[in-house]
Design a protein around this motif. Sequence first.
Motif, PDB file in Angstrom:
ATOM      1  N   TYR A 334       0.842  -1.198   0.000  1.00 15.89           N
ATOM      2  CA  TYR A 334       0.000   0.000   0.000  1.00 15.89           C
ATOM      3  C   TYR A 334       0.880   1.253   0.000  1.00 15.89           C
ATOM      4  O   TYR A 334       1.913   1.295   0.661  1.00 15.89           O
ATOM      5  CB  TYR A 334      -0.862   0.041   1.253  1.00 15.89           C
ATOM      6  N   ALA A 335       0.420   2.258  -0.700  1.00 16.17           N
ATOM      7  CA  ALA A 335       1.110   3.544  -0.672  1.00 16.17           C
ATOM      8  C   ALA A 335       0.372   4.482   0.282  1.00 16.17           C
ATOM      9  O   ALA A 335      -0.854   4.538   0.256  1.00 16.17           O
ATOM     10  CB  ALA A 335       1.154   4.156  -2.072  1.00 16.17           C
ATOM     11  N   PRO A 336       1.092   5.217   1.127  1.00 13.34           N
ATOM     12  CA  PRO A 336       0.423   6.150   2.054  1.00 13.34           C
ATOM     13  C   PRO A 336      -0.023   7.414   1.321  1.00 13.34           C
ATOM     14  O   PRO A 336       0.602   8.476   1.401  1.00 13.34           O
ATOM     15  CB  PRO A 336       1.519   6.444   3.087  1.00 13.34           C
ATOM     16  N   VAL A 337      -1.136   7.294   0.605  1.00 10.25           N
ATOM     17  CA  VAL A 337      -1.518   8.329  -0.359  1.00 10.25           C
ATOM     18  C   VAL A 337      -2.484   9.368   0.192  1.00 10.25           C
ATOM     19  O   VAL A 337      -2.685  10.414  -0.418  1.00 10.25           O
ATOM     20  CB  VAL A 337      -2.148   7.685  -1.616  1.00 10.25           C
ATOM     21  N   VAL A 338      -3.123   9.069   1.329  1.00  3.89           N
ATOM     22  CA  VAL A 338      -4.051  10.040   1.918  1.00  3.89           C
ATOM     23  C   VAL A 338      -3.284  10.852   2.952  1.00  3.89           C
ATOM     24  O   VAL A 338      -2.808  10.310   3.946  1.00  3.89           O
ATOM     25  CB  VAL A 338      -5.260   9.330   2.576  1.00  3.89           C
ATOM     26  N   GLN A 339      -3.157  12.147   2.706  1.00  2.00           N
ATOM     27  CA  GLN A 339      -2.360  12.995   3.592  1.00  2.00           C
ATOM     28  C   GLN A 339      -3.184  13.425   4.802  1.00  2.00           C
ATOM     29  O   GLN A 339      -4.258  14.007   4.665  1.00  2.00           O
ATOM     30  CB  GLN A 339      -1.859  14.223   2.833  1.00  2.00           C
ATOM     31  N   SER A 340      -2.661  13.103   5.988  1.00  2.00           N
ATOM     32  CA  SER A 340      -3.288  13.511   7.241  1.00  2.00           C
ATOM     33  C   SER A 340      -2.369  14.499   7.940  1.00  2.00           C
ATOM     34  O   SER A 340      -1.219  14.692   7.517  1.00  2.00           O
ATOM     35  CB  SER A 340      -3.506  12.285   8.134  1.00  2.00           C
ATOM     36  N   PRO A 341      -2.817  15.144   9.019  1.00  4.61           N
ATOM     37  CA  PRO A 341      -1.923  16.056   9.761  1.00  4.61           C
ATOM     38  C   PRO A 341      -0.687  15.361  10.311  1.00  4.61           C
ATOM     39  O   PRO A 341       0.297  16.024  10.637  1.00  4.61           O
ATOM     40  CB  PRO A 341      -2.824  16.556  10.905  1.00  4.61           C
ATOM     41  N   GLU A 342      -0.732  14.016  10.416  1.00  6.49           N
ATOM     42  CA  GLU A 342       0.395  13.269  10.970  1.00  6.49           C
ATOM     43  C   GLU A 342       1.116  12.444   9.911  1.00  6.49           C
ATOM     44  O   GLU A 342       1.845  11.506  10.237  1.00  6.49           O
ATOM     45  CB  GLU A 342      -0.098  12.369  12.104  1.00  6.49           C
ATOM     46  N   GLY A 343       0.893  12.757   8.640  1.00  7.59           N
ATOM     47  CA  GLY A 343       1.587  12.044   7.568  1.00  7.59           C
ATOM     48  C   GLY A 343       0.647  11.209   6.719  1.00  7.59           C
ATOM     49  O   GLY A 343      -0.574  11.268   6.857  1.00  7.59           O
ATOM     50  N   GLY A 344       1.269  10.402   5.841  1.00  7.97           N
ATOM     51  CA  GLY A 344       0.491   9.623   4.888  1.00  7.97           C
ATOM     52  C   GLY A 344      -0.233   8.449   5.532  1.00  7.97           C
ATOM     53  O   GLY A 344       0.258   7.819   6.459  1.00  7.97           O
ATOM     54  N   VAL A 345      -1.431   8.154   4.997  1.00  4.77           N
ATOM     55  CA  VAL A 345      -2.269   7.053   5.473  1.00  4.77           C
ATOM     56  C   VAL A 345      -2.570   6.136   4.289  1.00  4.77           C
ATOM     57  O   VAL A 345      -2.797   6.600   3.169  1.00  4.77           O
ATOM     58  CB  VAL A 345      -3.582   7.585   6.080  1.00  4.77           C
ATOM     59  N   LYS A 346      -2.545   4.822   4.541  1.00  6.25           N
ATOM     60  CA  LYS A 346      -2.849   3.848   3.489  1.00  6.25           C
ATOM     61  C   LYS A 346      -4.361   3.707   3.322  1.00  6.25           C
ATOM     62  O   LYS A 346      -5.115   3.883   4.281  1.00  6.25           O
ATOM     63  CB  LYS A 346      -2.224   2.495   3.842  1.00  6.25           C
ATOM     64  N   ALA A 347      -4.764   3.363   2.103  1.00  7.76           N
ATOM     65  CA  ALA A 347      -6.193   3.277   1.813  1.00  7.76           C
ATOM     66  C   ALA A 347      -6.524   2.018   1.026  1.00  7.76           C
ATOM     67  O   ALA A 347      -5.697   1.504   0.264  1.00  7.76           O
ATOM     68  CB  ALA A 347      -6.651   4.512   1.024  1.00  7.76           C
ATOM     69  N   GLU A 348      -7.730   1.560   1.241  1.00  6.90           N
ATOM     70  CA  GLU A 348      -8.279   0.420   0.497  1.00  6.90           C
ATOM     71  C   GLU A 348      -9.675   0.814   0.024  1.00  6.90           C
ATOM     72  O   GLU A 348     -10.445   1.409   0.783  1.00  6.90           O
ATOM     73  CB  GLU A 348      -8.347  -0.797   1.423  1.00  6.90           C
ATOM     74  N   ILE A 349      -9.970   0.492  -1.219  1.00  8.96           N
ATOM     75  CA  ILE A 349     -11.279   0.798  -1.787  1.00  8.96           C
ATOM     76  C   ILE A 349     -12.010  -0.510  -2.073  1.00  8.96           C
ATOM     77  O   ILE A 349     -11.459  -1.400  -2.726  1.00  8.96           O
ATOM     78  CB  ILE A 349     -11.165   1.611  -3.094  1.00  8.96           C
ATOM     79  N   ARG A 350     -13.232  -0.614  -1.577  1.00 13.12           N
ATOM     80  CA  ARG A 350     -14.059  -1.798  -1.835  1.00 13.12           C
ATOM     81  C   ARG A 350     -15.139  -1.440  -2.848  1.00 13.12           C
ATOM     82  O   ARG A 350     -15.969  -0.562  -2.605  1.00 13.12           O
ATOM     83  CB  ARG A 350     -14.697  -2.310  -0.543  1.00 13.12           C
ATOM     84  N   LEU A 351     -15.097  -2.097  -3.989  1.00 14.85           N
ATOM     85  CA  LEU A 351     -16.143  -1.939  -4.994  1.00 14.85           C
ATOM     86  C   LEU A 351     -17.285  -2.886  -4.664  1.00 14.85           C
ATOM     87  O   LEU A 351     -17.073  -4.089  -4.464  1.00 14.85           O
ATOM     88  CB  LEU A 351     -15.605  -2.243  -6.391  1.00 14.85           C
ATOM     89  N   LEU A 352     -18.506  -2.359  -4.644  1.00 13.99           N
ATOM     90  CA  LEU A 352     -19.670  -3.143  -4.259  1.00 13.99           C
ATOM     91  C   LEU A 352     -20.636  -3.250  -5.430  1.00 13.99           C
ATOM     92  O   LEU A 352     -21.116  -2.238  -5.958  1.00 13.99           O
ATOM     93  CB  LEU A 352     -20.366  -2.497  -3.061  1.00 13.99           C
ATOM     94  N   TYR A 353     -20.900  -4.501  -5.821  1.00 14.19           N
ATOM     95  CA  TYR A 353     -21.765  -4.797  -6.966  1.00 14.19           C
ATOM     96  C   TYR A 353     -23.112  -5.348  -6.483  1.00 14.19           C
ATOM     97  O   TYR A 353     -23.178  -6.039  -5.454  1.00 14.19           O
ATOM     98  CB  TYR A 353     -21.117  -5.845  -7.873  1.00 14.19           C
ATOM     99  N   LEU A 354     -24.148  -5.074  -7.252  1.00 15.47           N
ATOM    100  CA  LEU A 354     -25.479  -5.639  -7.014  1.00 15.47           C
ATOM    101  C   LEU A 354     -25.919  -6.392  -8.262  1.00 15.47           C
ATOM    102  O   LEU A 354     -25.733  -5.919  -9.387  1.00 15.47           O
ATOM    103  CB  LEU A 354     -26.482  -4.530  -6.689  1.00 15.47           C
TER     104      LEU A 354
END
Length: 396
Positions: A334-354
């Motif tokens: 994971y890349a720490p792509v979400v910038q927070s006041p305390e540095g980069g945060v890792k993220a995961e995206i869940r795609l939801l299908y119906l």
Amino acid sequence: MEPSARKSFNENFSEAKYRDLLNKLNSGLPAPVAFRVAETPVFIPDAFRDQLIAAGEEIIQTILQPDFKQLTENAIPEKWRIPNENNHPHFIALDFGVCRDDAGNLAPKLIELQGFPSLYGFQVYLSETCKEVYDIDDTWQPYLSGLDKDTYLKLLERTILGKYLPSEVVLMDVNARQQKTVVDFHLTSQYLGIPIVSLEELREHNGQLFYEKEGEVLRIKRIYNRLIFDEIDNDPKIFDKVVDIRKPLDVEWITHPNWFYRISKYTMPFLKGDYIPVSRFVNDLKQLPENLAGFVLKPLFSFAGQGVMIDVTESSIRQLKDPENWILQQKVNYAPVVQSPEGGVKAEIRLLYLWPDGDERPTLAINLARLSRGKMIGVRYNKDFTWVGGSAGLVK
């Protein structure tokens, strides 16, 4: 991720607004949200959104193969095999880690997948509340495939209710009202009008299922199933106390429990593509990779990250008593792509299908995001951190 939206959000963020978000979320619910909600949504840039859609489509094409059921027949533990399986799952969830490719560009990598419902109700509510509290432009939405809130809820209703009345469909889980995801249960009940029923409340008569509401006994024609068999696996006498749902009952499952196993970690070795980490059944390995540090060991039949071995050694593989029930999977960085006041945060995206009955294929409907600063995504790896937890993934 999307730099201008992230800059604007961070400049206007305050702890007071975050407290307001939590207060507004909880004020409209019977009980407070039982898991951590992150301080921020994830703003997904257009190019990465398109990559996610393309990555999901590659996987959906595998699931649509005519021989998919044959490929995944051994995925279902015999003691949990349920009769009267239908032809397709009604829900598909694909988890992608946000990574960077060799050129430094954002790139999704598949982490896991499941043929099982997720937070289809809560994500509507969370996204709306986030946007209200943080005054986020209405062009940012969690929906995909051209859907908006109204058309999304209609698709959700068509998937879960089908041809039945809300009183004929129940949302069912073991100890349903004590689950951490009960917030999603309540919102789904609110949106669709269906009752929440615990496994122990089911009643059977002549192969039909019933539940009681305000003194009236009502027939169940469809179960919106939220029960994962791992949760009752440690009680060998469970079906001495409750209805044995493994029997050929006169009821429809949404989605049928067998799909939880068919579309799961078991599916990973059958997938190929730029967005798929190399995965192999351990019992199929002719030779172990030289760089074991670049792999993780995952048990096939577990959920929520339980049993995953992050630091793999040859000894840990050799000591497995049931290698046929494990996969060796290439680590996703994971890349720490979400910038927070305390540095980069890792993220995961869940795609939801119906995938309602009558449709030829599933529809990519909505997404959710999860933020992490620990070794893995998940509560147990992110204790005492801020800017982590469940979140809304917003796209344009």
